[in-house]
Enzyme design. Structure first.
Site, PDB file in Angstrom:
ATOM      1  N   CYS A 121       0.827  -1.148   0.001  1.00  0.00           N
ATOM      2  CA  CYS A 121      -0.072   0.073   0.048  1.00  0.00           C
ATOM      3  C   CYS A 121       0.815   1.181  -0.030  1.00  0.00           C
ATOM      4  O   CYS A 121       0.714   2.110  -0.908  1.00  0.00           O
ATOM      5  CB  CYS A 121      -0.762   0.177   1.379  1.00  0.00           C
ATOM      6  SG  CYS A 121      -1.960   1.562   1.060  1.00  0.00           S
ATOM      7  N   CYS A 138      -1.437   1.713  -3.077  1.00  0.00           N
ATOM      8  CA  CYS A 138      -2.373   2.920  -2.817  1.00  0.00           C
ATOM      9  C   CYS A 138      -1.742   4.344  -2.730  1.00  0.00           C
ATOM     10  O   CYS A 138      -2.655   5.186  -3.442  1.00  0.00           O
ATOM     11  CB  CYS A 138      -3.224   2.801  -1.521  1.00  0.00           C
ATOM     12  SG  CYS A 138      -3.618   1.092  -1.050  1.00  0.00           S
ATOM     13  N   LYS A 196      -0.306   5.140  -6.053  1.00  0.00           N
ATOM     14  CA  LYS A 196      -1.124   5.502  -6.930  1.00  0.00           C
ATOM     15  C   LYS A 196      -2.062   6.824  -6.936  1.00  0.00           C
ATOM     16  O   LYS A 196      -2.515   7.256  -7.827  1.00  0.00           O
ATOM     17  CB  LYS A 196      -1.823   4.123  -6.974  1.00  0.00           C
ATOM     18  CG  LYS A 196      -3.211   4.027  -8.079  1.00  0.00           C
ATOM     19  CD  LYS A 196      -4.085   3.003  -7.459  1.00  0.00           C
ATOM     20  CE  LYS A 196      -4.826   3.242  -6.200  1.00  0.00           C
ATOM     21  NZ  LYS A 196      -5.750   2.048  -5.747  1.00  0.00           N
ATOM     22  N   TYR A 201      -9.629  -3.694 -11.232  1.00  0.00           N
ATOM     23  CA  TYR A 201      -9.594  -2.186 -10.637  1.00  0.00           C
ATOM     24  C   TYR A 201      -8.007  -1.531 -10.993  1.00  0.00           C
ATOM     25  O   TYR A 201      -8.022  -0.539 -11.079  1.00  0.00           O
ATOM     26  CB  TYR A 201     -10.100  -2.010  -9.609  1.00  0.00           C
ATOM     27  CG  TYR A 201      -9.427  -2.504  -8.387  1.00  0.00           C
ATOM     28  CD1 TYR A 201      -8.254  -1.593  -7.559  1.00  0.00           C
ATOM     29  CD2 TYR A 201      -9.319  -3.678  -7.901  1.00  0.00           C
ATOM     30  CE1 TYR A 201      -7.534  -2.089  -6.770  1.00  0.00           C
ATOM     31  CE2 TYR A 201      -8.506  -4.277  -6.729  1.00  0.00           C
ATOM     32  CZ  TYR A 201      -7.660  -3.456  -6.236  1.00  0.00           C
ATOM     33  OH  TYR A 201      -6.838  -3.671  -5.236  1.00  0.00           O
ATOM     34  N   GLU A 235      -7.575   1.636 -13.266  1.00  0.00           N
ATOM     35  CA  GLU A 235      -7.178   2.664 -12.421  1.00  0.00           C
ATOM     36  C   GLU A 235      -5.617   3.208 -13.252  1.00  0.00           C
ATOM     37  O   GLU A 235      -5.793   4.513 -13.533  1.00  0.00           O
ATOM     38  CB  GLU A 235      -6.554   2.351 -11.007  1.00  0.00           C
ATOM     39  CG  GLU A 235      -7.754   2.422 -10.117  1.00  0.00           C
ATOM     40  CD  GLU A 235      -7.596   1.969  -8.712  1.00  0.00           C
ATOM     41  OE1 GLU A 235      -8.378   2.239  -7.895  1.00  0.00           O
ATOM     42  OE2 GLU A 235      -6.457   1.274  -8.518  1.00  0.00           O
ATOM     43  N   HIS A 239     -28.227  20.815  -0.316  1.00  0.00           N
ATOM     44  CA  HIS A 239     -28.331  21.367  -1.602  1.00  0.00           C
ATOM     45  C   HIS A 239     -27.601  22.583  -2.056  1.00  0.00           C
ATOM     46  O   HIS A 239     -27.244  23.630  -0.995  1.00  0.00           O
ATOM     47  CB  HIS A 239     -29.783  21.743  -1.828  1.00  0.00           C
ATOM     48  CG  HIS A 239     -30.077  22.365  -3.190  1.00  0.00           C
ATOM     49  ND1 HIS A 239     -30.225  21.384  -4.190  1.00  0.00           N
ATOM     50  CD2 HIS A 239     -30.513  23.409  -3.912  1.00  0.00           C
ATOM     51  CE1 HIS A 239     -30.568  22.136  -5.703  1.00  0.00           C
ATOM     52  NE2 HIS A 239     -30.568  23.345  -5.373  1.00  0.00           N
ATOM     53  N   GLU A 292     -26.738  14.700  -2.410  1.00  0.00           N
ATOM     54  CA  GLU A 292     -28.350  14.818  -1.922  1.00  0.00           C
ATOM     55  C   GLU A 292     -29.143  13.791  -2.869  1.00  0.00           C
ATOM     56  O   GLU A 292     -30.372  13.505  -2.336  1.00  0.00           O
ATOM     57  CB  GLU A 292     -28.963  16.255  -2.376  1.00  0.00           C
ATOM     58  CG  GLU A 292     -29.080  16.642  -3.729  1.00  0.00           C
ATOM     59  CD  GLU A 292     -29.428  17.924  -3.770  1.00  0.00           C
ATOM     60  OE1 GLU A 292     -30.519  18.514  -3.311  1.00  0.00           O
ATOM     61  OE2 GLU A 292     -28.749  18.989  -4.562  1.00  0.00           O
TER      62      GLU A 292
END
Length: 450
Positions: free
Chosen positions: A42, A47, A50, A177, A181, A433, A438
């Site tokens: 990682c 991670c 990346k 993934y 990525e 909002h 939302e």
């Protein structure tokens, strides 16, 4: 029987260092061995680097958007060498923090390979054998490259951060993934991307969400080909000539294989010590992360349960609390949220719509729209919000978000889901909002029932 250590951890990644540190704070005498760099996949080659590359790759899009909002803006050439120097310095800083954490907790660190020599013995690369009451295997996983003619010419996610220069044309092989990525990252950095996979991309994720992501990847300039299998790769000067099973031949400056990862158990001595391994070499453990050998445990990707850094950390912490802290608790693998840092980003937690259809007694709420920010700038980008709800309990069983910063949103939603929130409780929450998020509390009518 007297042992040199109460716990010996093999592997200095996220799960291993957490287990070592927590066990030591519980009063255990702990040692840890790491053959490469502290921090594991990682921090060193996963991670963290990346995500920093993701940030770098979004700059051209941000400049283009700025122009649409009235700014005089331009982006120049990307300086890979300069970026890599800063990246290396950041990883050095993080590794030092990991090492300092171990030292501060009183953990003895061996900067060398260690293997299991028996239920209570660990052998170091220098030939030393130490005894230990408990062994924790936390060696993670590694990229998998299949055997084929010319496979020696490809690189993996381990090497991509160490490239001397960015290629002009790169082939990315894989549809998971990691492949997607890096396709988005390098595309954002100006590299011409071709992506091959033997099946549809992002298989296993919610199909409606993944279809939107793949469509937008293609719209962004990534040349995607599915149902393609490479038969050989040959070097021709500076080019790599790629031949596929269907007869197509193409040339690239580099080829990145991201075709999955396998547990790092080769040569660790686990089978010889009697530890049961799975078909992929994964360490088989129970809910307490314990193997069939009572003194040997394993956490993280080496167990091939849920291969995510936060999961490994929690497994390591639970192990230390259970064995050394008199606080027995199993690892919790329910409703684990995750993010895929493609462009657009994808956040997901819980079951997919395909799983909902198989399960039955569910309903699906979906909202897909152009977000205000990119819509004003003239972009065709779309956002997807999806909730999957149990018709009886009304609990939200799944949430899938395709949107900028989807990873940030899914983290918050996962808290509510972990608490057992119902659709009506989502509905009772007042919207913020104007935001994309939302939509998660304003979807009133299901679009599909199962």
């Amino acid at each position: 029987m007297s042992f040199d250590y109460d716990l010996f951890v093999i592997g200095g990644g996220s799960g291993g260092v957490r287990a070592a540190r927590i066990a030591s704070t519980h009063g255990a005498k702990v040692a840890l061995a790491e053959e490469y760099r502290m921090g594991g996949t990682c921090v060193i080659r996963g991670c963290v680097p990346k995500k920093l590359m993701v940030f770098a790759s979004t700059a051209p899009g941000a400049v283009e958007e700025a122009r649409a909002y009235g700014w005089e803006a331009a982006v120049g050439a990307f300086d890979w060498t300069g970026f890599r120097a800063r990246l290396d310095a950041e990883l050095d800083r993080l590794e030092a923090i990991y090492r300092k954490g171990q030292q501060g907790a009183g953990v003895t660190v061996y900067d060398q390979r260690a293997t299991v020599a028996g239920p209570h013995e660990v052998r170091l690369a220098d030939g030393t054998t130490v005894s230990t009451k408990h062994i924790l295997v936390a060696t993670g996983g590694r990229p998998f490259v299949p055997e084929f003619e010319g496979c020696k010419h490809v690189m993996t996610s381990n090497e991509i951060f160490k490239m001397e220069h960015l290629p002009e044309r790169i082939l990315i092989v894989g549809g998971g993934y990691i492949a997607c990525e890096f396709a988005c990252i390098l595309n954002g950095l100006g590299v011409k991307i071709t992506q091959y996979n033997r099946s549809p991309l992002l298989r296993g994720f919610d199909s409606e969400a993944r279809d939107l992501i793949v469509d937008q990847m293609a719209a962004g300039g990534i040349d995607i080909h599915t149902h393609v299998v490479i038969s050989k790769i040959e070097k021709d000067g500076a080019d790599l000539v790629v031949t596929c099973g269907d007869g197509r031949v193409d040339r690239f400056d580099a080829v990145l294989y991201a075709t999955g990862r396998v547990p790092n158990t080769d040569g660790l001595g686990l089978a010889e010590a009697g530890v049961t391994l799975g078909e992929r070499g994964e360490v088989i453990v129970d809910q307490w992360s314990q193997t069939n050998i009572p003194s040997i445990y394993a956490v993280g990707d080496v167990t091939d349960r849920i291969n995510l850094t936060p999961v490994a950390i929690r497994e390591g912490h639970a192990f230390a609390d259970t064995v050394f802290g008199a606080h027995a608790r199993p690892s919790d693998h329910e409703l684990v949220a995750s993010a895929v840092f493609t462009q657009p980003e994808f956040g997901t937690c819980g079951i997919t719509e395909e799983e909902a259809e198989e399960r039955g007694n569910t309903e699906v709420y979906v909202s897909s729209f152009k977000p205000m920010r990119s819509g004003f700038a003239g972009s065709d980008a779309r956002v997807l919000m999806k909730l999957i709800v149990c018709r009886e309990s009304r609990k939200v069983l799944g949430c899938h978000i395709v949107a900028p910063e989807a990873g940030e949103m899914i983290q918050m939603v996962a808290i509510a889901m972990k608490m057992g929130a119902t659709k009506e409780q989502f509905d009772a929450t007042c919207a913020v909002h104007p935001t994309m998020g939302e939509e998660l509390v304003t979807m009133r009518n299901p679009v599909r029932h199962y």
